[in-house]
Design a protein around this motif. Structure first.
Motif, PDB file in Angstrom:
ATOM      1  N   GLY A  15      33.317  36.922  29.123  1.00  0.00           N
ATOM      2  CA  GLY A  15      33.140  36.146  29.043  1.00  0.00           C
ATOM      3  C   GLY A  15      34.174  35.468  30.592  1.00  0.00           C
ATOM      4  O   GLY A  15      34.302  34.480  30.800  1.00  0.00           O
ATOM      5  N   THR A  16      35.483  35.914  31.067  1.00  0.00           N
ATOM      6  CA  THR A  16      35.784  35.790  32.383  1.00  0.00           C
ATOM      7  C   THR A  16      35.331  35.450  33.780  1.00  0.00           C
ATOM      8  O   THR A  16      35.244  34.623  34.324  1.00  0.00           O
ATOM      9  CB  THR A  16      36.937  37.157  32.940  1.00  0.00           C
ATOM     10  OG1 THR A  16      37.446  37.616  31.721  1.00  0.00           O
ATOM     11  CG2 THR A  16      38.144  36.468  33.899  1.00  0.00           C
ATOM     12  N   MET A  17      34.300  36.333  33.317  1.00  0.00           N
ATOM     13  CA  MET A  17      32.833  35.291  34.577  1.00  0.00           C
ATOM     14  C   MET A  17      31.761  34.504  33.874  1.00  0.00           C
ATOM     15  O   MET A  17      31.185  34.123  34.998  1.00  0.00           O
ATOM     16  CB  MET A  17      32.176  36.018  34.872  1.00  0.00           C
ATOM     17  CG  MET A  17      32.841  37.967  35.865  1.00  0.00           C
ATOM     18  SD  MET A  17      32.966  36.938  37.091  1.00  0.00           S
ATOM     19  CE  MET A  17      31.817  37.057  38.410  1.00  0.00           C
ATOM     20  N   SER A  18      32.198  33.821  33.134  1.00  0.00           N
ATOM     21  CA  SER A  18      31.525  32.940  32.668  1.00  0.00           C
ATOM     22  C   SER A  18      31.532  31.568  33.496  1.00  0.00           C
ATOM     23  O   SER A  18      30.160  31.018  33.768  1.00  0.00           O
ATOM     24  CB  SER A  18      31.682  32.523  30.864  1.00  0.00           C
ATOM     25  OG  SER A  18      33.216  31.396  31.384  1.00  0.00           O
ATOM     26  N   MET A 132      42.472  37.190  41.968  1.00  0.00           N
ATOM     27  CA  MET A 132      42.242  36.852  40.597  1.00  0.00           C
ATOM     28  C   MET A 132      40.528  36.045  40.664  1.00  0.00           C
ATOM     29  O   MET A 132      40.483  35.585  41.839  1.00  0.00           O
ATOM     30  CB  MET A 132      42.701  36.062  39.810  1.00  0.00           C
ATOM     31  CG  MET A 132      44.029  36.513  39.290  1.00  0.00           C
ATOM     32  SD  MET A 132      45.628  35.250  38.671  1.00  0.00           S
ATOM     33  CE  MET A 132      45.872  34.065  39.801  1.00  0.00           C
ATOM     34  N   THR A 133      40.225  35.939  39.518  1.00  0.00           N
ATOM     35  CA  THR A 133      39.213  34.320  39.442  1.00  0.00           C
ATOM     36  C   THR A 133      39.040  33.851  39.140  1.00  0.00           C
ATOM     37  O   THR A 133      40.468  33.035  38.274  1.00  0.00           O
ATOM     38  CB  THR A 133      37.474  35.374  39.497  1.00  0.00           C
ATOM     39  OG1 THR A 133      37.954  35.327  37.957  1.00  0.00           O
ATOM     40  CG2 THR A 133      37.194  36.919  39.803  1.00  0.00           C
ATOM     41  N   ILE A 164      45.438  35.312  45.581  1.00  0.00           N
ATOM     42  CA  ILE A 164      44.934  34.530  46.144  1.00  0.00           C
ATOM     43  C   ILE A 164      43.845  34.528  44.370  1.00  0.00           C
ATOM     44  O   ILE A 164      43.366  35.569  43.850  1.00  0.00           O
ATOM     45  CB  ILE A 164      44.583  35.322  46.747  1.00  0.00           C
ATOM     46  CG1 ILE A 164      45.532  35.368  47.916  1.00  0.00           C
ATOM     47  CG2 ILE A 164      42.742  34.581  47.402  1.00  0.00           C
ATOM     48  CD1 ILE A 164      45.089  35.587  49.689  1.00  0.00           C
ATOM     49  N   VAL A 165      42.830  33.092  44.419  1.00  0.00           N
ATOM     50  CA  VAL A 165      41.778  32.970  43.639  1.00  0.00           C
ATOM     51  C   VAL A 165      40.541  32.583  43.990  1.00  0.00           C
ATOM     52  O   VAL A 165      40.572  32.186  44.913  1.00  0.00           O
ATOM     53  CB  VAL A 165      42.137  31.550  42.581  1.00  0.00           C
ATOM     54  CG1 VAL A 165      41.292  31.493  41.921  1.00  0.00           C
ATOM     55  CG2 VAL A 165      43.439  31.915  41.582  1.00  0.00           C
ATOM     56  N   GLN A 195      47.329  30.852  45.262  1.00  0.00           N
ATOM     57  CA  GLN A 195      46.496  30.038  45.808  1.00  0.00           C
ATOM     58  C   GLN A 195      44.968  30.007  46.261  1.00  0.00           C
ATOM     59  O   GLN A 195      44.655  31.200  45.433  1.00  0.00           O
ATOM     60  CB  GLN A 195      47.073  29.796  48.237  1.00  0.00           C
ATOM     61  CG  GLN A 195      46.777  31.226  48.533  1.00  0.00           C
ATOM     62  CD  GLN A 195      47.283  31.533  50.191  1.00  0.00           C
ATOM     63  OE1 GLN A 195      47.287  30.417  50.579  1.00  0.00           O
ATOM     64  NE2 GLN A 195      48.171  32.127  50.364  1.00  0.00           N
ATOM     65  N   ALA A 196      43.938  29.160  45.955  1.00  0.00           N
ATOM     66  CA  ALA A 196      42.755  29.483  46.108  1.00  0.00           C
ATOM     67  C   ALA A 196      42.401  29.448  47.440  1.00  0.00           C
ATOM     68  O   ALA A 196      42.675  29.144  48.473  1.00  0.00           O
ATOM     69  CB  ALA A 196      41.964  28.187  45.168  1.00  0.00           C
TER      70      ALA A 196
END
Length: 218
Positions: A15-18, A132-133, A164-165, A195-196
């Protein structure tokens, strides 16, 4: 193109990649109605991870013959009680019509090691980074279930380059705009800045296509 259609393929994903999966469905790349998700954050409970993953694969098999699993390998499934049992063993047990994307974790689905090295150089001067995603942000309380401030202090601050996301869906801009206080609280809890970094989903698409080609030969 017919060669890249997923219409008769089921996707079973953490679900993390949903967010990324649904973005690819919205743009028409994943032209399948057969999407199945396990709860986010199960890497912390591998008994539940295996249970939910096999359940979702079994559901998928009832709708299609072929299944692609979106789960990482050695970093998503670490079995302390049976160290020789790995994610690949679970997938192999599901039969030849089930394949898994070739990545060790969800960050690796979005960027290669070289790309992450370059991003770390650009944003963090080469300092250690906590990657992170967007799912790690949206599903924070599931991904970090059971983590208190003490455990956070043990893990995050050593990443002197901050968090970093890898954002391929524009989630972070929306999150910081709609909930700036929540964003700041998250950073405070980790004890490092976040930060993204905007990316494309081309690598993820490529990994999915790679397994699509393999599984269609079965």
């Amino acid at each position: 193109m017919n060669t890249t259609t997923f219409s008769n393929i089921a996707i079973v994903s953490c679900g993390t990649m949903s967010l990324e999966i649904n973005a690819l469905k919205s743009e028409g790349f994943l032209d399948t109605e057969h999407l199945y998700f396990t709860p986010p954050g199960l890497h912390q409970d591998i008994v539940q991870l295996e249970k939910h993953l096999v359940q979702q694969i079994d559901k998928a098999k009832k709708t299609t013959e072929k299944v692609i699993v979106v789960y990482g390998g050695k970093f998503c499934y670490v079995n302390a009680d049976n160290p020789t049992r790995m994610m690949k063993d679970i997938i192999n047990e599901q039969g030849s019509n089930v394949a898994r994307v070739d990545a060790t974790h969800c960050m690796g689905m979005l960027a290669s090691d070289e790309e992450m090295h370059n991003i770390a150089q650009e944003l963090a001067g080469g300092e250690p980074v906590w990657w992170m995603t967007p799912g790690w942000v949206k599903f924070r309380h599931q991904v970090f279930k059971g983590w208190d401030k003490g455990l956070a202090n043990e893990n995050f601050p050593r990443h002197t380059g901050g968090a970093i996301v890898l954002d391929g869906v524009g989630y972070m801009d929306q999150y910081m705009e709609e909930d700036p206080e929540g964003f700041l609280e998250y950073c405070d809890w980790m004890g490092i800045p976040m930060q993204a970094y905007n990316i494309s989903l081309e690598r993820f698409k490529g990994l999915l296509i790679e397994q699509l080609k393999k599984i269609k030969k079965q």
